[in-house]
Design a protein around this motif. Structure first.
Motif, PDB file in Angstrom:
ATOM      1  N   ARG A 193     -23.658  91.300  37.860  1.00  0.00           N
ATOM      2  CA  ARG A 193     -22.835  90.629  36.859  1.00  0.00           C
ATOM      3  C   ARG A 193     -23.746  89.897  35.869  1.00  0.00           C
ATOM      4  O   ARG A 193     -24.717  89.242  36.283  1.00  0.00           O
ATOM      5  CB  ARG A 193     -21.884  89.631  37.516  1.00  0.00           C
ATOM      6  CG  ARG A 193     -20.829  90.291  38.381  1.00  0.00           C
ATOM      7  CD  ARG A 193     -19.806  89.273  38.858  1.00  0.00           C
ATOM      8  NE  ARG A 193     -18.782  89.909  39.672  1.00  0.00           N
ATOM      9  CZ  ARG A 193     -17.723  90.536  39.187  1.00  0.00           C
ATOM     10  NH1 ARG A 193     -17.565  90.601  37.869  1.00  0.00           N
ATOM     11  NH2 ARG A 193     -16.835  91.088  39.982  1.00  0.00           N
ATOM     12  N   GLU A 211     -32.727  85.312  29.399  1.00  0.00           N
ATOM     13  CA  GLU A 211     -31.642  84.593  30.066  1.00  0.00           C
ATOM     14  C   GLU A 211     -30.343  84.624  29.261  1.00  0.00           C
ATOM     15  O   GLU A 211     -29.272  84.324  29.795  1.00  0.00           O
ATOM     16  CB  GLU A 211     -32.048  83.137  30.296  1.00  0.00           C
ATOM     17  CG  GLU A 211     -33.276  82.957  31.158  1.00  0.00           C
ATOM     18  CD  GLU A 211     -33.766  81.528  31.166  1.00  0.00           C
ATOM     19  OE1 GLU A 211     -33.281  80.751  32.005  1.00  0.00           O
ATOM     20  OE2 GLU A 211     -34.624  81.183  30.320  1.00  0.00           O
ATOM     21  N   LEU A 212     -30.432  84.948  27.987  1.00  0.00           N
ATOM     22  CA  LEU A 212     -29.267  84.963  27.114  1.00  0.00           C
ATOM     23  C   LEU A 212     -29.348  86.183  26.209  1.00  0.00           C
ATOM     24  O   LEU A 212     -30.434  86.553  25.755  1.00  0.00           O
ATOM     25  CB  LEU A 212     -29.231  83.679  26.275  1.00  0.00           C
ATOM     26  CG  LEU A 212     -27.997  83.440  25.401  1.00  0.00           C
ATOM     27  CD1 LEU A 212     -26.815  83.056  26.286  1.00  0.00           C
ATOM     28  CD2 LEU A 212     -28.263  82.340  24.385  1.00  0.00           C
ATOM     29  N   ASN A 215     -24.671  86.578  22.553  1.00  0.00           N
ATOM     30  CA  ASN A 215     -24.234  85.230  22.900  1.00  0.00           C
ATOM     31  C   ASN A 215     -24.872  84.188  21.988  1.00  0.00           C
ATOM     32  O   ASN A 215     -24.257  83.173  21.669  1.00  0.00           O
ATOM     33  CB  ASN A 215     -24.566  84.925  24.356  1.00  0.00           C
ATOM     34  CG  ASN A 215     -23.502  85.428  25.303  1.00  0.00           C
ATOM     35  OD1 ASN A 215     -22.322  85.439  24.967  1.00  0.00           O
ATOM     36  ND2 ASN A 215     -23.909  85.888  26.467  1.00  0.00           N
ATOM     37  N   LYS A 275     -12.912  80.185  24.684  1.00  0.00           N
ATOM     38  CA  LYS A 275     -14.354  80.470  24.671  1.00  0.00           C
ATOM     39  C   LYS A 275     -15.064  79.605  23.642  1.00  0.00           C
ATOM     40  O   LYS A 275     -16.162  79.091  23.892  1.00  0.00           O
ATOM     41  CB  LYS A 275     -14.589  81.944  24.373  1.00  0.00           C
ATOM     42  CG  LYS A 275     -14.154  82.877  25.487  1.00  0.00           C
ATOM     43  CD  LYS A 275     -14.371  84.330  25.100  1.00  0.00           C
ATOM     44  CE  LYS A 275     -13.886  85.268  26.198  1.00  0.00           C
ATOM     45  NZ  LYS A 275     -14.046  86.692  25.814  1.00  0.00           N
ATOM     46  N   LYS A 304     -23.466  87.157  34.119  1.00  0.00           N
ATOM     47  CA  LYS A 304     -23.544  85.698  34.175  1.00  0.00           C
ATOM     48  C   LYS A 304     -24.169  85.194  35.467  1.00  0.00           C
ATOM     49  O   LYS A 304     -25.008  84.292  35.453  1.00  0.00           O
ATOM     50  CB  LYS A 304     -22.145  85.089  34.004  1.00  0.00           C
ATOM     51  CG  LYS A 304     -21.555  85.275  32.619  1.00  0.00           C
ATOM     52  CD  LYS A 304     -20.211  84.590  32.522  1.00  0.00           C
ATOM     53  CE  LYS A 304     -19.600  84.774  31.139  1.00  0.00           C
ATOM     54  NZ  LYS A 304     -18.273  84.133  31.027  1.00  0.00           N
ATOM     55  N   THR A 305     -23.742  85.760  36.608  1.00  0.00           N
ATOM     56  CA  THR A 305     -24.163  85.215  37.902  1.00  0.00           C
ATOM     57  C   THR A 305     -25.292  85.997  38.544  1.00  0.00           C
ATOM     58  O   THR A 305     -25.985  85.480  39.426  1.00  0.00           O
ATOM     59  CB  THR A 305     -22.976  85.192  38.875  1.00  0.00           C
ATOM     60  OG1 THR A 305     -22.548  86.547  39.136  1.00  0.00           O
ATOM     61  CG2 THR A 305     -21.814  84.401  38.293  1.00  0.00           C
ATOM     62  N   ARG A 325     -18.005  76.751  24.482  1.00  0.00           N
ATOM     63  CA  ARG A 325     -19.310  76.749  23.815  1.00  0.00           C
ATOM     64  C   ARG A 325     -19.554  75.435  23.078  1.00  0.00           C
ATOM     65  O   ARG A 325     -20.666  74.907  23.089  1.00  0.00           O
ATOM     66  CB  ARG A 325     -19.403  77.932  22.845  1.00  0.00           C
ATOM     67  CG  ARG A 325     -19.467  79.277  23.559  1.00  0.00           C
ATOM     68  CD  ARG A 325     -19.584  80.429  22.586  1.00  0.00           C
ATOM     69  NE  ARG A 325     -19.565  81.706  23.287  1.00  0.00           N
ATOM     70  CZ  ARG A 325     -18.693  82.680  23.069  1.00  0.00           C
ATOM     71  NH1 ARG A 325     -17.755  82.529  22.148  1.00  0.00           N
ATOM     72  NH2 ARG A 325     -18.752  83.800  23.761  1.00  0.00           N
TER      73      ARG A 325
END
Length: 323
Positions: free
Chosen positions: A238, A89-90, A94, A142, A240-241, A146
């Motif tokens: 994409r 998921e990440l 990141n 950014k 993120k989405t 975070r």
């Protein structure tokens, strides 16, 4: 008959006798009590043990040993993000970005600071620290997003009873402000052609063409695989989405990709390698502008103005390798 208040043990004794039978000290408008009149030495020792925290407006950890601290928060947050990396998921990149922010949080607030005790003025200090490593406004934004997610995690996970108040200054800047401060990020069609000429290997040429053709950044390019190319269309979700975005592949982009093996493979971090390759090429352009640092310039290739200029130039000339 009320008890008579005792005199201070000596004139410079920092506490005063309160009517409730304890030695007292007012700090920042609030009264704090440190022990009975009968033992002024113990009261003084108690005061000295928490003096610095109280004067700084911080709730002493000794008064609440089970409180949720900055150390607890940052550790819990990073553990949760590591799990997100393990489940896909990440991205590891990141996770590293989040770790940089948690390191800054610990540096500014200290490991033992109670999270519930943080005030808007504290977040102003954190913003000042984060701004030291942000070369432009969008990067600072950014960092702030975070950082807010770190403290939002504490409330979401029921580690604190109420959301923290960040203050009006700990917010991301408006898009219009960012555009005004960053200047013109677009590359002209001539600059893009020069960059293609400077590309030493087919992969570097493909990086550039994917940027102007499909608005791909380094993360997108690194994720590109043969399954994402369907005839003359690139369809890549994409990051993120998860929403699918599509782009018609230009002939020159298709030719560059035909000389490459997908997914792109280089030693180490593919995304970082792409950014370094593009930064090296951009650094050789005849005209160097102040805002084009080696770190951020690769993202600017996919700027909307760059793509528009390229398409206009490409449609108007109708000759050469891109006609």
């Amino acid at each position: 008959m009320p008890k008579q208040k005792p005199a201070k043990p000596y004139p410079d004794y920092p506490l005063f006798p309160h009517a409730n039978g304890q030695w007292c000290k007012k700090v920042r408008g609030k009264a704090h009590y440190f022990g009975a009149w009968a033992d002024p030495d113990a009261a003084l020792e108690h005061w000295l043990s928490v003096r610095d925290e109280l004067l700084a407006g911080i709730q002493p950890r000794a008064w609440n040993p089970d409180a949720y601290t900055v150390r607890d928060l940052c550790n819990d947050f990073i553990v949760a993000k590591k799990l997100s990396v393990a489940t896909g998921e990440l991205s590891p990149e990141n996770l590293l970005a989040y770790r940089k922010v948690t390191d800054a949080i610990v540096k500014v607030f200290g490991k033992e600071r109670i999270v519930d005790d943080l005030q808007p003025s504290d977040f102003s200090a954190l913003k000042a620290e984060l701004s030291k490593t942000a070369s432009r406004l969008s990067t600072l934004d950014k960092f702030l997003v975070r950082a807010r997610s770190v403290f939002g995690f504490a409330y979401t996970e029921c580690k604190i009873d109420r959301p923290l108040r960040f203050g009006s200054g700990f917010t991301v800047s408006h898009k219009a402000v960012r555009r005004q401060t960053r200047g013109d990020l677009s590359f002209s069609a001539a600059e893009i052609r020069t960059m293609l000429d400077l590309a030493e290997i087919p992969e570097h040429k493909a990086y550039i063409l994917l940027g102007v053709n499909a608005a791909f950044g380094p993360t997108d390019v690194a994720a590109l695989a043969p399954r994402h190319i369907q005839g003359d269309v690139i369809a890549l979700p994409r990051p993120k989405t998860g929403a699918t975005r599509k782009a018609i592949i230009w002939p020159e982009t298709a030719a560059a990709l035909a000389e490459c093996k997908l997914p792109f493979k280089v030693p180490g971090d593919v995304r970082a390698a792409i950014k370094r390759a593009l930064a090296k090429i951009i650094g050789q352009l005849p005209e160097q502008r102040e805002y084009r640092s080696s770190y951020f310039a690769p993202q600017d290739i996919r700027d909307g103005s760059s793509r528009a200029l390229w398409r206009h130039d490409r449609d108007k000339l109708h000759h050469g390798p891109f006609g």
